[in-house]
Write an enzyme that holds these catalytic residues in place. Sequence first.
Site, PDB file in Angstrom:
ATOM      1  N   GLU A  18      50.501  46.614  30.213  1.00 49.55           N
ATOM      2  CA  GLU A  18      49.904  45.339  30.480  1.00 49.55           C
ATOM      3  C   GLU A  18      50.395  44.190  29.643  1.00 49.55           C
ATOM      4  O   GLU A  18      50.789  44.261  28.610  1.00 49.55           O
ATOM      5  CB  GLU A  18      48.279  45.532  29.959  1.00 49.55           C
ATOM      6  CG  GLU A  18      47.484  44.293  30.149  1.00 49.55           C
ATOM      7  CD  GLU A  18      46.129  44.654  29.776  1.00 49.55           C
ATOM      8  OE1 GLU A  18      45.300  45.653  30.531  1.00 49.55           O
ATOM      9  OE2 GLU A  18      45.279  43.801  29.342  1.00 49.55           O
ATOM     10  N   ALA A 128      30.978  43.109  37.263  1.00 47.22           N
ATOM     11  CA  ALA A 128      32.309  43.803  37.918  1.00 47.22           C
ATOM     12  C   ALA A 128      31.929  44.776  39.233  1.00 47.22           C
ATOM     13  O   ALA A 128      32.722  44.912  39.916  1.00 47.22           O
ATOM     14  CB  ALA A 128      33.212  44.570  36.912  1.00 47.22           C
ATOM     15  N   LYS A 169      30.464  50.885  39.027  1.00 50.45           N
ATOM     16  CA  LYS A 169      31.918  50.518  39.547  1.00 50.45           C
ATOM     17  C   LYS A 169      32.377  51.555  40.203  1.00 50.45           C
ATOM     18  O   LYS A 169      33.199  51.250  41.176  1.00 50.45           O
ATOM     19  CB  LYS A 169      32.487  50.064  38.278  1.00 50.45           C
ATOM     20  CG  LYS A 169      31.715  48.931  37.393  1.00 50.45           C
ATOM     21  CD  LYS A 169      32.850  48.279  36.572  1.00 50.45           C
ATOM     22  CE  LYS A 169      32.945  48.826  35.147  1.00 50.45           C
ATOM     23  NZ  LYS A 169      33.535  47.969  33.827  1.00 50.45           N
TER      24      LYS A 169
HETATM   25  C1  LIG Z   1      41.363  47.491  30.818  1.00 50.98           C
HETATM   26  C2  LIG Z   1      40.839  46.091  30.687  1.00 50.98           C
HETATM   27  C3  LIG Z   1      41.522  44.935  31.091  1.00 50.98           C
HETATM   28  C4  LIG Z   1      41.042  43.504  31.009  1.00 50.98           C
HETATM   29  N1  LIG Z   1      41.465  42.390  31.579  1.00 50.98           N
HETATM   30  C5  LIG Z   1      41.011  41.222  31.364  1.00 50.98           C
HETATM   31  C6  LIG Z   1      41.499  40.071  31.989  1.00 50.98           C
HETATM   32  O1  LIG Z   1      42.838  40.256  32.462  1.00 50.98           O
HETATM   33  N2  LIG Z   1      41.123  38.984  31.838  1.00 50.98           N
HETATM   34  C7  LIG Z   1      39.843  38.727  31.050  1.00 50.98           C
HETATM   35  O2  LIG Z   1      39.459  37.662  30.950  1.00 50.98           O
HETATM   36  N3  LIG Z   1      39.196  39.763  30.499  1.00 50.98           N
HETATM   37  C8  LIG Z   1      39.662  41.077  30.583  1.00 50.98           C
HETATM   38  N4  LIG Z   1      39.101  42.197  29.968  1.00 50.98           N
HETATM   39  C9  LIG Z   1      38.036  42.088  29.078  1.00 50.98           C
HETATM   40  C10 LIG Z   1      36.768  42.184  30.003  1.00 50.98           C
HETATM   41  O3  LIG Z   1      36.721  41.064  31.148  1.00 50.98           O
HETATM   42  C11 LIG Z   1      35.636  41.894  29.137  1.00 50.98           C
HETATM   43  O4  LIG Z   1      35.501  42.964  28.362  1.00 50.98           O
HETATM   44  C12 LIG Z   1      34.394  41.682  29.765  1.00 50.98           C
HETATM   45  O5  LIG Z   1      33.066  41.164  28.932  1.00 50.98           O
HETATM   46  C13 LIG Z   1      33.502  42.647  30.588  1.00 50.98           C
HETATM   47  O6  LIG Z   1      34.220  42.869  31.669  1.00 50.98           O
HETATM   48  P1  LIG Z   1      33.778  44.102  32.719  1.00 50.98           P
HETATM   49  O7  LIG Z   1      34.639  44.138  33.877  1.00 50.98           O
HETATM   50  O8  LIG Z   1      33.816  45.243  31.670  1.00 50.98           O
HETATM   51  O9  LIG Z   1      32.420  43.753  32.893  1.00 50.98           O
HETATM   52  P2  LIG Z   1      31.058  44.622  33.621  1.00 50.98           P
HETATM   53  O10 LIG Z   1      31.356  46.153  33.939  1.00 50.98           O
HETATM   54  O11 LIG Z   1      30.649  43.730  34.345  1.00 50.98           O
HETATM   55  O12 LIG Z   1      30.267  45.032  32.469  1.00 50.98           O
HETATM   56  C14 LIG Z   1      29.777  43.825  31.516  1.00 50.98           C
HETATM   57  C15 LIG Z   1      28.355  43.898  30.824  1.00 50.98           C
HETATM   58  O13 LIG Z   1      27.510  44.150  31.581  1.00 50.98           O
HETATM   59  C16 LIG Z   1      26.732  45.159  31.706  1.00 50.98           C
HETATM   60  N5  LIG Z   1      26.578  45.434  33.323  1.00 50.98           N
HETATM   61  C17 LIG Z   1      27.537  45.981  33.922  1.00 50.98           C
HETATM   62  N6  LIG Z   1      27.119  45.964  35.700  1.00 50.98           N
HETATM   63  C18 LIG Z   1      25.610  45.959  35.200  1.00 50.98           C
HETATM   64  C19 LIG Z   1      24.757  45.493  36.028  1.00 50.98           C
HETATM   65  N7  LIG Z   1      24.885  45.841  37.528  1.00 50.98           N
HETATM   66  N8  LIG Z   1      23.413  45.268  35.862  1.00 50.98           N
HETATM   67  C20 LIG Z   1      23.267  44.993  34.438  1.00 50.98           C
HETATM   68  N9  LIG Z   1      24.206  45.132  33.538  1.00 50.98           N
HETATM   69  C21 LIG Z   1      25.351  45.460  33.856  1.00 50.98           C
HETATM   70  C22 LIG Z   1      27.754  46.135  31.023  1.00 50.98           C
HETATM   71  O14 LIG Z   1      26.997  47.204  30.478  1.00 50.98           O
HETATM   72  C23 LIG Z   1      28.462  45.417  29.914  1.00 50.98           C
HETATM   73  O15 LIG Z   1      27.697  45.378  28.903  1.00 50.98           O
HETATM   74  C24 LIG Z   1      39.810  43.570  30.204  1.00 50.98           C
HETATM   75  C25 LIG Z   1      39.072  44.602  29.703  1.00 50.98           C
HETATM   76  C26 LIG Z   1      39.628  46.075  29.819  1.00 50.98           C
HETATM   77  C27 LIG Z   1      38.980  47.159  29.140  1.00 50.98           C
END
Ligand SMILES: Cc1cc2nc3c(=O)[nH]c(=O)nc-3n(C[C@H](O)[C@H](O)[C@H](O)COP(=O)(O)OP(=O)(O)OC[C@H]3O[C@@H](n4cnc5c(N)ncnc54)[C@H](O)[C@@H]3O)c2cc1C
Length: 290
Positions: A18, A128, A169
């Site tokens: 990455e 997400a 997801k």
């Molecule tokens: C492999 C990886 C790559 C990353 N790359 C980037 C990047 O390029 N740019 C960047 O800005 N950040 C990046 N991040 C960080 C990421 O954006 C943050 O960790 C962010 O806070 C959460 O993103 P997520 O996609 O996990 O969110 P989600 O999966 O949406 O989760 C966010 C929070 O909401 C809760 N949640 C999820 N879905 C629901 C729902 N439907 N109803 C209620 N609660 C829910 C979850 O439990 C969690 O606490 C990366 C993280 C990882 C692990």
Amino acid sequence: MKTLPEIFQSNSPVISIEVFPPKTEQGDRSLFNMLDRLAQYKPAFISCTYGAGGSERTRTVDLCQRIQQQFEIPTTAHLTCVGSSRAEIIDILNSANAAGVKNIMALRGDAPEGAQTFEATEGGLAFANELVQLIREHFPEMGIGVAAYPEKHTEAPDLPTDLKNLKRKIDAGADVAFTQLFFENDNFYRFREMYEQAGCHIPLVPGIMPITEFARIKRITALCGAIFPDELASRLEAVQDDKQAQMEIGVNHAIAQCQDLLNQGAPGIHFYALNKSRACQQILDALDLS
Ligand SMILES: Cc1cc2nc3c(=O)[nH]c(=O)nc-3n(C[C@H](O)[C@H](O)[C@H](O)COP(=O)(O)OP(=O)(O)OC[C@H]3O[C@@H](n4cnc5c(N)ncnc54)[C@H](O)[C@@H]3O)c2cc1C
């Protein structure tokens, strides 16, 4: 270029790197030199992170396209829901598709600087899983990666709730889950057991960030909520004036982590390389995956 499901059909460990889009020409040159050095290890794909807003939006897809052209290695473009409406997200996906980028890391993203909590943009997406669903609806052929948190996402009340949200997801059509960085393999194994029991069936790939500087890794772990083992912290503290010694401890820790993870059946390793090649090269040399 292969999609994530095609890549993960492989019998050998899937190594991915990455990187982030540099902000200067110098950073750009140094990134391509770094990739040149790492390309010899034949990573299965390179993923490029996404920053919110403005010109940053196009940077990720542009970088992916250049990497694919120069190295003929598939890429995964990260994409977050921060600051974009559905229509703007679809625009970005269209440009990725037109550029031949076949994989998206579908993320919600973090609250923008200054804001306490993440708020969906008007006409945008809140989580997400909604982004995964949108990609599946409009680009059914795209490979989709999502984030997983073996030590719990910082905002989640507990691990089972966070895991339920990860499952959303997967149910929406994600192909592979990549974990947040962690330093204690036992936390990954405990999480993997819960993951499998919850009926999550897609590959779960550990994310490893080699420690190269103690001060930097402390900042990063504080931000992302990764647990930093006391024993490792004291060893690094003991050499806080010696960067070379810090890197040695960090690289050796990562080698031991990766060897154990692969022995215990991890489908690959996703390296958070921070645009630097030296630590990854040393780890990949030690793993000898050829
Ligand atoms: C492999 C990886 C790559 C990353 N790359 C980037 C990047 O390029 N740019 C960047 O800005 N950040 C990046 N991040 C960080 C990421 O954006 C943050 O960790 C962010 O806070 C959460 O993103 P997520 O996609 O996990 O969110 P989600 O999966 O949406 O989760 C966010 C929070 O909401 C809760 N949640 C999820 N879905 C629901 C729902 N439907 N109803 C209620 N609660 C829910 C979850 O439990 C969690 O606490 C990366 C993280 C990882 C692990």
